[in-house]
Design an enzyme around this catalytic site. Structure first.
Site, short mmCIF file in Angstrom:
data_model
loop_
_atom_site.label_atom_id
_atom_site.label_comp_id
_atom_site.label_asym_id
_atom_site.label_seq_id
_atom_site.Cartn_x
_atom_site.Cartn_y
_atom_site.Cartn_z
N ASP A 157 1.10 -0.94 -0.20
CA ASP A 157 0.18 0.04 0.35
C ASP A 157 1.20 1.48 -0.50
O ASP A 157 0.60 1.72 -0.50
CB ASP A 157 -0.80 0.32 1.27
CG ASP A 157 -1.55 -1.26 1.58
OD1 ASP A 157 -1.22 -1.97 1.11
OD2 ASP A 157 -2.33 -2.00 2.50
N GLU A 377 3.83 -9.09 11.30
CA GLU A 377 3.31 -8.23 10.29
C GLU A 377 4.37 -8.60 9.08
O GLU A 377 4.58 -8.20 8.38
CB GLU A 377 2.29 -7.29 10.69
CG GLU A 377 1.34 -6.85 9.20
CD GLU A 377 1.28 -5.40 9.29
OE1 GLU A 377 0.16 -5.57 7.90
OE2 GLU A 377 0.14 -5.55 10.23
#
Length: 410
Positions: A157, A377
């Site tokens: 992103d 993550e």
């Protein structure tokens, strides 16, 4: 191994909703498209029926035009838990964007773990429709490459590769970010960038999800995964005794377009379709064409991967951005940290090009780092420090898959 395997399996059990798996109970409480593909790849080693259910649930939300939405919203999750939620998208139970097409490879992997021809036969036409949408409707530049219309569609992103095309977008305001309630602001996109993401998404929604806009980019990672997906579809077709030549030809066309349009010197760069210019940022997306066999520029790409820009084999995982660039950030979302799905994909590419020793070092580092950081993550590539959410779905799933695979030998 047994301890790490059990810990990873516990993460996947904890993130299971009953028909799909959330990436994170806090930060991402719905089903995400490419997350579910990677999660299915891990689940095939633990519970193949759950892996099949993961993909079946995702494709039950496929749009009539063939697109697979990047989020399928869980009706049991409160609306205020995530923004932008279903009321923003006005698309029923899904978003309107997409994510990289790793699903055919995942479906094939799940079938190979526990053959289920009924599952494969039911999913195959849906996968074909998905790829057809990308190859045809998204060929905005006319070069045989699928274009993304929002940074979220890349899966990466906040990549520095999107800074230039995003600069044309006026940020939205007046919304409440939910991500900062669960993640450190230093790890997340800035408010200005997030405002641009929201503006782009709102404009796309208001256009009736017409595939055009101010942000239209040919991404090498997205297209490498599409080409690899076509190769996986060819294998699926052969498994089902169906013609496979069209898929192999499609993969070859995409690979040829990648080399002719996005390769320059020593790397694959994204192209801004609106300006026509290559975006000369060295990001991990440019390494993903290593997945493709018979890649003529593989030696030069491997030299870049192992050189000072990415330090492959000398850092933790695969940095998401050029270690030598001024934009490099060890902790901020996709601007430097290493992500486990990228590491897993690059390892596949290394194996396909005979780089077994490097693939083995990468595998060992990914497993050790995942266990040590409670399945973070993403991590700082220099120190291995965990960032973002913990007990992250694809980190746990791909750790299981790496542990289940034979160790590569030189």
């Amino acid at each position: 191994m047994d301890v790490t395997w059990g810990q990873a399996a516990a993460v996947l059990d904890g993130n299971w909703l009953g028909s799909s798996t959330v990436p994170s109970r806090s930060l991402y409480p719905h089903q995400w498209s490419w997350d579910s593909a990677f999660i299915a790849i891990g689940l095939r080693n633990l519970a193949p029926s759950r892996a099949r259910r993961e993909l079946t649930t995702l494709f039950s939300a496929q749009w009539r035009d063939g697109r697979v939405p990047h989020i399928v919203f869980d009706p049991g999750t409160p609306p205020e838990a995530y923004f932008p939620g279903p009321s923003f998208w006005r698309a029923g139970r899904t978003s309107g964007l997409v994510q990289p097409p790793v699903h055919a490879r995942a479906a094939l992997a799940v079938h190979e773990a526990e053959p289920d021809y009924e599952f494969l036969a039911a999913l195959y036409p849906k996968l074909v429709a998905w790829h057809d949408y990308l190859r045809i409707s998204r060929d905005a530049g006319g070069r045989g490459l699928a274009a993304i219309v929002h940074p979220w569609e890349s899966g990466m992103d906040n990549s520095p590769a999107w800074d230039a095309p995003l600069s044309r977008v006026t940020p939205s305001s007046g919304f409440v970010r939910r991500d900062l309630q669960h993640g450190a602001a230093a790890d997340r996109p800035s408010d200005e960038d997030y405002g641009r993401y929201v503006r782009l998404a709102a404009d796309y929604r208001d256009s009736g999800y017409r595939d055009a806009g101010s942000f239209v980019v040919e991404d090498p990672g997205f297209n490498a995964l599409l080409a690899d997906g076509e190769l996986a579809l060819a294998e699926i077709a052969e498994t089902l005794d169906l013609p496979s030549d069209a898929h192999r030809e499609a993969a070859a066309r995409i690979q040829k377009a990648l080399q002719e349009s996005l390769w320059d010197g020593d790397f694959f760069f994204a192209r801004d379709v609106r300006s026509g210019a290559l975006i000369r940022q060295y990001t991990c997306a440019g390494l993903l064409p290593l997945l493709l066999p018979d890649l003529a520029v593989a030696p030069a790409l491997l030299a870049t991967a192992t050189g000072p820009r990415f330090g492959l084999g000398r850092v933790h995982g695969v940095p998401s951005h050029d270690l030598t660039a001024p934009e490099f950030d060890t902790g901020r979302y996709w601007r430097g940290p290493s992500w486990f799905n990228v590491g897993w994909l690059v390892r596949q590419g290394l194996l396909r090009h005979g780089e077994h020793a490097l693939a083995s070092r990468l595998r060992d580092d990914l497993v050790e780092t995942a266990s040590r950081t409670d399945f973070a993550e993403y991590v700082d590539p220099l120190t291995g420090q965990g960032h973002g959410a913990r007990s992250f779905g694809w980190t746990a799933a791909l750790t299981v898959d790496l542990l289940a695979q034979p160790v590569a030998v030189a």
